[in-house]
Design an enzyme around this catalytic site. Structure first.
Site, PDB file in Angstrom:
ATOM      1  N   HIS A 129       0.855  -1.190   0.000  1.00 16.41           N
ATOM      2  CA  HIS A 129       0.000   0.000   0.000  1.00 16.41           C
ATOM      3  C   HIS A 129       0.891   1.240   0.000  1.00 16.41           C
ATOM      4  CE1 HIS A 129       0.757  -1.109   4.209  1.00 16.41           C
ATOM      5  NE2 HIS A 129       0.766   0.191   4.458  1.00 16.41           N
ATOM      6  N   CYS A 158       4.329   0.499   6.829  1.00 14.12           N
ATOM      7  CA  CYS A 158       4.245  -0.670   5.956  1.00 14.12           C
ATOM      8  C   CYS A 158       5.291  -1.669   6.464  1.00 14.12           C
ATOM      9  CB  CYS A 158       4.568  -0.181   4.544  1.00 14.12           C
ATOM     10  SG  CYS A 158       4.236  -1.319   3.204  1.00 14.12           S
ATOM     11  N   LYS A 200       7.717  -4.774  -7.734  1.00  9.66           N
ATOM     12  CA  LYS A 200       7.941  -4.643  -9.183  1.00  9.66           C
ATOM     13  C   LYS A 200       7.957  -6.003  -9.879  1.00  9.66           C
ATOM     14  CE  LYS A 200      11.986  -2.650  -8.173  1.00  9.66           C
ATOM     15  NZ  LYS A 200      12.087  -3.069  -6.745  1.00  9.66           N
TER      16      LYS A 200
HETATM   17  C1  FAD Z   1       7.334   1.132   2.605  1.00 10.71           C
HETATM   18  C2  FAD Z   1       7.572   0.139   1.516  1.00 10.71           C
HETATM   19  C3  FAD Z   1       8.077   0.562   0.301  1.00 10.71           C
HETATM   20  C4  FAD Z   1       8.343  -0.345  -0.716  1.00 10.71           C
HETATM   21  N1  FAD Z   1       8.806   0.103  -1.916  1.00 10.71           N
HETATM   22  C5  FAD Z   1       8.979  -0.767  -2.936  1.00 10.71           C
HETATM   23  C6  FAD Z   1       9.308  -0.292  -4.222  1.00 10.71           C
HETATM   24  O1  FAD Z   1       9.435   0.918  -4.433  1.00 10.71           O
HETATM   25  N2  FAD Z   1       9.443  -1.196  -5.229  1.00 10.71           N
HETATM   26  C7  FAD Z   1       9.274  -2.535  -5.019  1.00 10.71           C
HETATM   27  O2  FAD Z   1       9.428  -3.304  -5.971  1.00 10.71           O
HETATM   28  N3  FAD Z   1       8.943  -3.015  -3.805  1.00 10.71           N
HETATM   29  C8  FAD Z   1       8.782  -2.163  -2.770  1.00 10.71           C
HETATM   30  N4  FAD Z   1       8.410  -2.612  -1.539  1.00 10.71           N
HETATM   31  C9  FAD Z   1       8.254  -4.048  -1.327  1.00 10.71           C
HETATM   32  C10 FAD Z   1       6.957  -4.553  -1.882  1.00 10.71           C
HETATM   33  O3  FAD Z   1       5.929  -3.611  -1.699  1.00 10.71           O
HETATM   34  C11 FAD Z   1       6.627  -5.870  -1.225  1.00 10.71           C
HETATM   35  O4  FAD Z   1       7.741  -6.742  -1.389  1.00 10.71           O
HETATM   36  C12 FAD Z   1       5.416  -6.529  -1.858  1.00 10.71           C
HETATM   37  O5  FAD Z   1       4.382  -5.613  -2.049  1.00 10.71           O
HETATM   38  C13 FAD Z   1       4.969  -7.660  -0.951  1.00 10.71           C
HETATM   39  O6  FAD Z   1       3.913  -8.365  -1.558  1.00 10.71           O
HETATM   40  P1  FAD Z   1       3.380  -9.677  -0.849  1.00 10.71           P
HETATM   41  O7  FAD Z   1       2.348 -10.237  -1.737  1.00 10.71           O
HETATM   42  O8  FAD Z   1       4.535 -10.532  -0.447  1.00 10.71           O
HETATM   43  O9  FAD Z   1       2.748  -9.157   0.533  1.00 10.71           O
HETATM   44  P2  FAD Z   1       1.320  -8.491   0.776  1.00 10.71           P
HETATM   45  O10 FAD Z   1       0.938  -7.629  -0.353  1.00 10.71           O
HETATM   46  O11 FAD Z   1       1.347  -7.926   2.145  1.00 10.71           O
HETATM   47  O12 FAD Z   1       0.333  -9.725   0.702  1.00 10.71           O
HETATM   48  C14 FAD Z   1       0.291 -10.727   1.679  1.00 10.71           C
HETATM   49  C15 FAD Z   1      -1.173 -11.060   1.873  1.00 10.71           C
HETATM   50  O13 FAD Z   1      -1.300 -12.247   2.623  1.00 10.71           O
HETATM   51  C16 FAD Z   1      -2.462 -12.119   3.411  1.00 10.71           C
HETATM   52  N5  FAD Z   1      -2.372 -13.110   4.477  1.00 10.71           N
HETATM   53  C17 FAD Z   1      -1.400 -13.211   5.403  1.00 10.71           C
HETATM   54  N6  FAD Z   1      -1.638 -14.250   6.223  1.00 10.71           N
HETATM   55  C18 FAD Z   1      -2.780 -14.832   5.801  1.00 10.71           C
HETATM   56  C19 FAD Z   1      -3.536 -15.945   6.261  1.00 10.71           C
HETATM   57  N7  FAD Z   1      -3.159 -16.679   7.323  1.00 10.71           N
HETATM   58  N8  FAD Z   1      -4.671 -16.254   5.606  1.00 10.71           N
HETATM   59  C20 FAD Z   1      -5.081 -15.527   4.528  1.00 10.71           C
HETATM   60  N9  FAD Z   1      -4.383 -14.452   4.072  1.00 10.71           N
HETATM   61  C21 FAD Z   1      -3.252 -14.112   4.690  1.00 10.71           C
HETATM   62  C22 FAD Z   1      -2.398 -10.677   3.881  1.00 10.71           C
HETATM   63  O14 FAD Z   1      -3.639 -10.193   4.326  1.00 10.71           O
HETATM   64  C23 FAD Z   1      -1.903  -9.971   2.634  1.00 10.71           C
HETATM   65  O15 FAD Z   1      -2.977  -9.471   1.845  1.00 10.71           O
HETATM   66  C24 FAD Z   1       8.114  -1.722  -0.506  1.00 10.71           C
HETATM   67  C25 FAD Z   1       7.582  -2.160   0.711  1.00 10.71           C
HETATM   68  C26 FAD Z   1       7.297  -1.243   1.705  1.00 10.71           C
HETATM   69  C27 FAD Z   1       6.728  -1.727   3.006  1.00 10.71           C
END
Ligand code: FAD
Length: 375
Positions: A45, A311, A344
């Site tokens: 987010h 975040c 990304k």
């Molecule tokens: C401040 C910040 C800046 C960033 N900037 C960049 C950037 O500029 N460029 C870049 O490439 N990356 C960036 N990143 C990293 C990137 O945003 C993350 O690596 C990526 O969005 C993570 O995606 P995800 O699907 O792993 O996690 P999430 O999007 O958090 O998804 C995980 C999901 O799992 C769900 N979940 C968890 N446990 C359970 C359960 N037991 N049962 C059901 N659902 C569950 C959660 O509700 C969540 O929706 C940044 C991160 C942050 C925090």
């Protein structure tokens, strides 16, 4: 009892792409999330995410990035939504520092187009930017930012259109393997799946605890500052920027709307014991460090904080991702430990997870991201 070919746990950044690819590939897929993505409780987010190809973190990511760029473009084409904004990314730092040396290494190894700037040229080319002493700059033009929530919504809409069942506000309490089937326990039902995909973001520390790779969750902060300097606006072609200083690595985005200029510090962060401990509370020291950075290097920017969000980064010991099939459960595929730089790649990672769940293999080179490197 619900049954499916593939259950995807977590439909945030990566999982939204995975359910879309799986549904498009004809799988009977259920996506489950503890919240209702896109949401602001995890790691995806805060409006925007940087995307760049000349990857200072390691040249091995570049083939994956080529794939990711293609897939983001495809998502824009198939949904008619504008998701990627190629503002260019300006990176500044010491010639031998992590950012510049790493970017040059990737650019040279993969013949990527970049433009170099000597210290004296940076402020002339980018008015409003004062580089740290003795630093140089690199501009990558086919780079910029993605609209993070819009990307997730686009994939989830696509998944629904192709028949995926998406169950929001449905945390998975536990998963077990029973012969050829995975059993997922929610608060009020059991779901049976032939294949299980886990993309739990910061909750991977619990969902994938038996991988035995230590992951640290860091609370990170994003700030939006009021801006009336034309120099920092997207309208005047100001790029995304990432600047390595003696005090840390800071990055930010051109102003795209009334919230102003978004800025953050990439290194550092406050370790928290679990994702449940995340809060939106501000951190005075982190904010002070960002404001010192802006005073020194973006002197035309105001210090009026308009908005703040917290975040989570989920960081592996070497800050590289964990991607693959579970060493002890051949039907369980995962993406975890994206270490603060994974969004990304979400388009490519979604397709890789689909490949693994549908065929047990992928042609995209991911061996360098296997958790086996830690065993
Ligand atoms: C401040 C910040 C800046 C960033 N900037 C960049 C950037 O500029 N460029 C870049 O490439 N990356 C960036 N990143 C990293 C990137 O945003 C993350 O690596 C990526 O969005 C993570 O995606 P995800 O699907 O792993 O996690 P999430 O999007 O958090 O998804 C995980 C999901 O799992 C769900 N979940 C968890 N446990 C359970 C359960 N037991 N049962 C059901 N659902 C569950 C959660 O509700 C969540 O929706 C940044 C991160 C942050 C925090």
């Amino acid at each position: 009892m619900l049954t499916c070919d593939v259950a995807v746990v977590g439909t945030g950044g990566v999982g939204s792409a995975a359910v879309a690819y799986l549904a498009r590939a004809g799988a009977n897929v259920i996506g489950l999330d503890r919240y209702s993505p896109p949401h602001n409780h995890g790691s995806s987010h805060g409006q925007t995410r940087v995307i760049r190809m000349a990857y200072f973190e390691h040249p091995d990511y570049v083939p994956l990035l080529r794939h990711a760029y293609r897939e983001w473009h495809d998502l824009e084409q198939t949904t008619g939504r504008k998701l990627y904004f190629p503002t260019g990314v300006l990176q500044i730092g010491p010639e031998a520092g992590e950012v510049i040396a790493g970017t040059l290494r990737s650019a040279q190894q993969h013949q990527l187009a970049i433009q170099r700037y000597a210290f004296d040229d940076i402020t002339r080319e980018f008015p409003g930017v004062v580089p740290p002493e003795a630093c140089v700059g690199i501009l990558e033009r086919d780079a910029g930012y993605l609209l993070v929530a819009e990307c997730i919504s686009a994939y989830l809409d696509q998944a629904r259109q192709h028949g995926a069942i998406l169950k929001n506000d449905t945390p998975i309490k536990s998963w077990t393997r029973n012969e050829d089937t995975f059993e997922l326990q929610t608060a009020d039902e059991v779901i049976h799946a032939k294949q299980l995909v886990i993309c739990g973001g910061a909750w991977a520390t619990q969902l994938l605890a038996d991988l035995n790779v230590p992951m640290t969750i860091l609370r990170k902060h994003l700030y939006w500052y009021a801006n009336d300097a034309a120099a920092y606006t997207q309208a005047s072609s100001f790029p995304v920027f990432l600047i390595e200083t003696l005090g840390g690595i800071y990055y930010g985005f051109p102003q795209i709307d009334r919230q102003g200029v978004k800025l953050a510090r990439h290194d550092g962060g406050e370790p928290i014991a679990s994702a449940q401990q995340q809060s939106q509370q501000e951190d005075a020291a982190d904010r002070a460090s960002v404001e010192t950075f802006t005073r020194n290097h973006l002197p035309l920017l105001s210090q009026d904080l308009v908005h703040h969000e917290a975040c989570m980064y989920t960081v592996t010991p070497d800050q590289h991702f964990l991607v693959g099939t579970h060493p002890e459960h051949d039907g369980l595929h995962f993406v975890a430990g994206l270490s603060g730089h994974g969004f990304k790649f979400a388009s490519a990672l979604g397709q890789i997870l689909c490949d693994l769940a549908m065929t047990g293999q992928t042609s995209v080179p991911i061996d360098f991201l296997s958790p086996r490197r830690f065993f």
